[in-house]
Design a protein around this motif. Structure first.
Motif, PDB file in Angstrom:
ATOM      1  N   VAL A 101       6.940 -13.006  -5.967  1.00  9.67           N
ATOM      2  CA  VAL A 101       7.144 -12.548  -4.587  1.00  9.67           C
ATOM      3  C   VAL A 101       7.175 -13.809  -3.733  1.00  9.67           C
ATOM      4  O   VAL A 101       6.162 -14.509  -3.630  1.00  9.67           O
ATOM      5  CB  VAL A 101       5.990 -11.629  -4.134  1.00  9.67           C
ATOM      6  N   LEU A 114      11.602 -10.248  -1.964  1.00 13.97           N
ATOM      7  CA  LEU A 114      11.045  -9.701  -0.719  1.00 13.97           C
ATOM      8  C   LEU A 114      11.161 -10.606   0.497  1.00 13.97           C
ATOM      9  O   LEU A 114      10.819 -10.182   1.602  1.00 13.97           O
ATOM     10  CB  LEU A 114       9.567  -9.257  -0.893  1.00 13.97           C
ATOM     11  N   HIS A 122       4.144   1.161   0.097  1.00 15.12           N
ATOM     12  CA  HIS A 122       4.719   1.630  -1.166  1.00 15.12           C
ATOM     13  C   HIS A 122       3.697   1.551  -2.298  1.00 15.12           C
ATOM     14  O   HIS A 122       2.652   0.915  -2.165  1.00 15.12           O
ATOM     15  CB  HIS A 122       5.953   0.804  -1.539  1.00 15.12           C
ATOM     16  N   ASP A 124       3.825   0.351  -6.337  1.00 16.66           N
ATOM     17  CA  ASP A 124       4.726  -0.436  -7.173  1.00 16.66           C
ATOM     18  C   ASP A 124       5.407   0.426  -8.245  1.00 16.66           C
ATOM     19  O   ASP A 124       4.732   1.139  -9.002  1.00 16.66           O
ATOM     20  CB  ASP A 124       3.966  -1.581  -7.861  1.00 16.66           C
ATOM     21  N   LEU A 137      -2.052  -9.503  -7.906  1.00 21.95           N
ATOM     22  CA  LEU A 137      -1.227 -10.415  -7.108  1.00 21.95           C
ATOM     23  C   LEU A 137      -2.028 -11.682  -6.840  1.00 21.95           C
ATOM     24  O   LEU A 137      -3.129 -11.620  -6.285  1.00 21.95           O
ATOM     25  CB  LEU A 137      -0.837  -9.737  -5.796  1.00 21.95           C
ATOM     26  N   THR A 149      -1.554  -8.653   3.575  1.00 23.44           N
ATOM     27  CA  THR A 149      -1.241  -7.449   2.800  1.00 23.44           C
ATOM     28  C   THR A 149      -2.300  -6.388   3.104  1.00 23.44           C
ATOM     29  O   THR A 149      -3.495  -6.698   3.087  1.00 23.44           O
ATOM     30  CB  THR A 149      -1.206  -7.768   1.299  1.00 23.44           C
ATOM     31  N   SER A 182      10.616  -2.502  -1.353  1.00 18.89           N
ATOM     32  CA  SER A 182       9.818  -2.341  -0.138  1.00 18.89           C
ATOM     33  C   SER A 182      10.279  -3.262   0.988  1.00 18.89           C
ATOM     34  O   SER A 182       9.938  -3.054   2.150  1.00 18.89           O
ATOM     35  CB  SER A 182       8.337  -2.597  -0.435  1.00 18.89           C
ATOM     36  N   TRP A 258      -4.611 -13.757   3.282  1.00 18.20           N
ATOM     37  CA  TRP A 258      -4.630 -14.518   2.020  1.00 18.20           C
ATOM     38  C   TRP A 258      -5.060 -15.963   2.200  1.00 18.20           C
ATOM     39  O   TRP A 258      -4.746 -16.590   3.212  1.00 18.20           O
ATOM     40  CB  TRP A 258      -3.226 -14.527   1.412  1.00 18.20           C
ATOM     41  N   TRP A 266      -5.163  -4.202  -7.570  1.00 18.98           N
ATOM     42  CA  TRP A 266      -5.289  -2.856  -6.994  1.00 18.98           C
ATOM     43  C   TRP A 266      -4.937  -1.784  -8.008  1.00 18.98           C
ATOM     44  O   TRP A 266      -4.192  -2.014  -8.957  1.00 18.98           O
ATOM     45  CB  TRP A 266      -4.477  -2.704  -5.728  1.00 18.98           C
ATOM     46  N   HIS A 273       0.344  -0.106  -0.656  1.00 17.64           N
ATOM     47  CA  HIS A 273       0.181  -1.383   0.032  1.00 17.64           C
ATOM     48  C   HIS A 273       1.429  -1.712   0.840  1.00 17.64           C
ATOM     49  O   HIS A 273       2.509  -1.162   0.593  1.00 17.64           O
ATOM     50  CB  HIS A 273      -0.162  -2.512  -0.952  1.00 17.64           C
ATOM     51  N   ARG A 275       3.112  -5.260   3.412  1.00 19.74           N
ATOM     52  CA  ARG A 275       2.909  -6.669   3.773  1.00 19.74           C
ATOM     53  C   ARG A 275       3.519  -6.951   5.134  1.00 19.74           C
ATOM     54  O   ARG A 275       4.648  -6.521   5.421  1.00 19.74           O
ATOM     55  CB  ARG A 275       3.576  -7.559   2.729  1.00 19.74           C
ATOM     56  N   ARG A 288       2.840 -11.894  -9.555  1.00 17.46           N
ATOM     57  CA  ARG A 288       2.266 -10.550  -9.736  1.00 17.46           C
ATOM     58  C   ARG A 288       2.467 -10.065 -11.154  1.00 17.46           C
ATOM     59  O   ARG A 288       3.567 -10.227 -11.725  1.00 17.46           O
ATOM     60  CB  ARG A 288       2.945  -9.574  -8.768  1.00 17.46           C
TER      61      ARG A 288
HETATM   62  C1  SIN Z   1       4.066  -6.410  -3.314  1.00 22.52           C
HETATM   63  O1  SIN Z   1       4.565  -5.424  -2.807  1.00 22.52           O
HETATM   64  O2  SIN Z   1       3.574  -6.381  -4.418  1.00 22.52           O
HETATM   65  C2  SIN Z   1       4.031  -7.691  -2.509  1.00 22.52           C
HETATM   66  C3  SIN Z   1       2.940  -7.689  -1.529  1.00 22.52           C
HETATM   67  C4  SIN Z   1       2.830  -9.005  -0.816  1.00 22.52           C
HETATM   68  O3  SIN Z   1       3.803  -9.767  -0.756  1.00 22.52           O
HETATM   69  O4  SIN Z   1       1.766  -9.288  -0.284  1.00 22.52           O
END
Ligand code: SIN
Length: 293
Positions: A101, A114, A122, A124, A137, A149, A182, A258, A266, A273, A275, A288
């Motif tokens: 990501v 992303l 969403h 995953d 992650l 996030t 997402s 972060w 998770w 989740h 972001r 991830r």
């Molecule tokens: C994700 O959807 O797994 C990415 C979340 C992120 O970039 O913090």
């Protein structure tokens, strides 16, 4: 900031039993002073229990190679391969389990998925029949601001649902869209459509019972292109809007800011989740893994 910057002043000795501090929010906990490269089976059992209890766990100050991240993730179960990214690339070279990501462009090519925009709520890979049960992650580089996030408890979402919606929700299945990720990007190989009835995806029950905690939770996946099976689109959209509003209330969410070296794990079955966007001129690189259900 890089992992090295944060670890320049290492903390003291690691604990031999687990210290778990719940967040002040409705979901999540931080696990203190644990090195995920070297936990024994007894500590791992405590981690697993804490993960089921809190749905999201944060481990700060980790120093994980890709192999370490894979090894820790595999203790929870077999790993899924990284989903196909919008640009057609999907994993770290040599590690097909690791999804990147990132907004970073190298030699004109995006190294990950992303971008720097918002990633909406969403679950995953819930557009698949067997989505991963967990995602881990790991933050390698993060911007000084933005890119937080958030996590939302789907146990809490079920509990918060008004009675009339609960009764209705128990009878329904929802289609989880496989067209868009997402970040709003079209998945590789998919012809985009905004008709959820025609879009690729998978139906799942709207209300599920968690196979390990036996607690009931909503299972919404993602809002875009969602469709409640068999209902006229207008009716489906109206019902979904009401359910989503209740399910993503601030009171049900925890926002994580972060630092490099953070690993967040998770339970993909009972949390969603999202972001925040961040400055596209800054660098954010996250690796991830996805653990099979
Ligand atoms: C994700 O959807 O797994 C990415 C979340 C992120 O970039 O913090």
């Amino acid at each position: 900031m890089t992992v090295r910057d944060v670890l320049a002043d290492p903390t003291g000795p690691r604990r031999s039993t687990l210290a778990v501090v719940p967040t002040p929010a409705a979901v999540g906990a931080e696990v203190l002073d644990v090195d995920l490269r070297s936990i024994d089976d007894a500590i791992f059992a405590e981690v697993y229990r804490a993960w089921l209890d809190h749905s999201v766990l944060l481990f700060r100050d980790q120093q994980l190679s890709d192999a370490d991240l894979i090894a820790f993730s595999r203790r929870f179960g077999a790993l899924d391969l990284a989903p196909i990214q919008e640009n057609g690339r999907r994993f770290v070279e040599g590690h097909p389990e690791i999804y990147v990501v990132s907004n970073v462009i190298e030699n004109g090519v995006a190294i990950g998925s992303l971008g720097a925009g918002e990633a909406v709520w969403h679950t995953d890979m819930s557009y698949l029949p067997d989505p991963p049960k967990a995602s881990a992650l790991y933050a390698l580089e993060v911007p000084r601001a933005g890119g937080d996030t958030s996590f939302c408890t789907m146990y809490g979402a079920w509990d918060a649902l008004p009675d009339d919606l609960r009764a209705r929700a128990l009878t329904l299945r929802v289609k989880h869209d496989g067209t868009y990720n997402s970040g709003g990007y079209v998945r590789a190989g998919v012809t985009p459509t905004d008709d959820p009835r025609a879009a690729p995806g998978t139906f799942h029950p709207l209300v599920c019972v968690h196979p390990e905690t036996s607690r009931r939770h909503l299972y919404l996946g993602r809002r875009r292109n969602a469709w409640l099976e068999g209902l006229p689109l207008d009716e489906s959209n109206a019902l979904l809007d009401r359910i989503w509003e209740a399910a993503t209330a601030d009171a049900l969410t925890w926002r994580h800011q972060w630092r490099p070296g953070d690993l967040v794990l998770w339970d993909n079955r009972c949390v969603m989740h999202r972001r925040d966007a961040f400055n596209p001129g800054s660098r954010r690189i996250m690796h991830r893994t996805q653990i099979k259900g």
